[in-house]
Write an enzyme that holds these catalytic residues in place. Structure first.
Site, PDB file in Angstrom:
ATOM      1  N   SER A  29       0.815  -1.213   0.000  1.00 33.14           N
ATOM      2  CA  SER A  29       0.000   0.000   0.000  1.00 33.14           C
ATOM      3  C   SER A  29       0.849   1.264   0.000  1.00 33.14           C
ATOM      4  O   SER A  29       0.345   2.350   0.228  1.00 33.14           O
ATOM      5  CB  SER A  29      -0.908   0.011   1.239  1.00 33.14           C
ATOM      6  OG  SER A  29      -0.145  -0.001   2.422  1.00 33.14           O
ATOM      7  N   CYS A  30       2.149   1.126  -0.242  1.00 34.40           N
ATOM      8  CA  CYS A  30       3.026   2.286  -0.112  1.00 34.40           C
ATOM      9  C   CYS A  30       3.053   3.134  -1.375  1.00 34.40           C
ATOM     10  O   CYS A  30       3.793   4.095  -1.451  1.00 34.40           O
ATOM     11  CB  CYS A  30       4.443   1.853   0.247  1.00 34.40           C
ATOM     12  SG  CYS A  30       5.274   0.937  -1.057  1.00 34.40           S
ATOM     13  N   GLY A  31       2.305   2.762  -2.391  1.00 33.75           N
ATOM     14  CA  GLY A  31       2.244   3.589  -3.584  1.00 33.75           C
ATOM     15  C   GLY A  31       3.098   3.081  -4.722  1.00 33.75           C
ATOM     16  O   GLY A  31       3.078   3.635  -5.814  1.00 33.75           O
TER      17      GLY A  31
END
Length: 290
Positions: free
Chosen positions: A114-116
């Site tokens: 989910s860190c991009g």
């Protein structure tokens, strides 16, 4: 200190009959992890094994790789304005000479799915930062029958789940199927961190002769945590994500999904699964547990 479970009033409706009774719920509280006194991350977790959780998190971040990298882990006293210790803030002090990452960044680039980031950048980041590449020599060789029995053994060890129905679990097994450790948490990634952190504090990293079993699905994040701890086999009772499969193939991790009784799908690292001679290997796609 926060409790693992809490009681809440609930209204029960059963076949039209209404009653009021207390219900046992899994506790969920934030844990702030500080590194050498500076805030690094906050995770929502079930209280308990907080030091192991913090240590395992730092292993998955690539900050530490062994017991000698940690000088101390303590709860921060006076974590609130009135000086009360909530036991929800943990400070990890690194041993002298251990490099401190740049924690002014919002997240390290290889932290989670989910860190991009996505795709090749995430895969490269995990491969280049792990302290414990998957290197079981000789490779584990697991019979499908051995794997088939692991979910029931995990379920039998989930003590808090029996009371709440609201926890994920992760377990470490030996190559012979012996249950080595099991941890529960409201987040399955936290359960894995607790396992890895406990192994670090016991001086057992890398976990090169172990099988990691997780309840639910196998995300990129969980595959990453397995690789960072040197675990050669990750099994899940549900589906893996596409990026988890890519990471497994990239790093040599064996990834098994839909592990339900004698049925399972092997998505990567099939050389560690003792397939019968002549057994077809081009199995059905993993969108069903067949």
């Amino acid at each position: 200190m926060g409790r693992v479970t809490e009681r809440r009033r609930t209204i029960r409706i059963r076949d039209g009959a209404v009653s009021t009774r207390p219900d046992t719920l899994v506790a969920e509280e934030p844990l702030e992890i500080r590194l050498n006194g500076k805030p690094l991350a906050i995770t929502m977790r079930t209280p308990g094994d907080d030091f192991a959780l913090a240590a395992g998190f730092l292993v998955s971040e690539g900050v530490i790789g062994g017991q000698a990298d940690v000088r101390s882990i303590v709860y921060c006293a006076g974590a609130t304005a009135d000086g009360v210790n909530t036991y929800n803030v943990v400070d990890v002090r690194l041993a002298p000479g251990v490099e401190v990452p740049d924690i002014t960044l919002e997240r390290n680039v290889y932290t989670t799915s989910s860190c991009g980031l996505c795709g090749k950048a995430s895969l490269d980041a995990v491969r280049t930062t792990t302290r414990h590449p998957v290197a079981d020599t000789p490779p584990l060789l697991l019979a499908p029958g051995l794997l088939a029995g692991l979910p029931d053994r995990l379920r039998a060890a989930q003590r808090v789940f029996d009371r709440t129905g609201g926890l994920h679990a992760a377990a470490l097994f030996s190559e012979t199927g012996e249950l080595l450790d099991v941890r529960e948490d409201v987040g399955r990634h936290n359960a894995v961190d607790k396992l890895v952190g406990r192994a670090l504090t016991d001086g057992r990293l890398p976990l090169s002769r172990s099988v990691l079993l997780v309840s639910g699905r196998a995300s990129f994040e969980l595959a990453q945590k397995a690789v960072m701890a040197g675990i050669p086999v990750l099994a899940a009772v549900s589906a893996p994500s596409s990026l988890a499969v890519d990471l497994a193939a990239e790093t040599g991790l064996t990834l098994v999904g839909f592990l339900r009784g004698p049925s399972m799908n092997v998505y990567a690292g099939e050389h560690r699964i003792a397939l019968d001679e002549g057994q077809p290997t081009d199995t059905a796609r993993g969108d069903a547990a067949s």
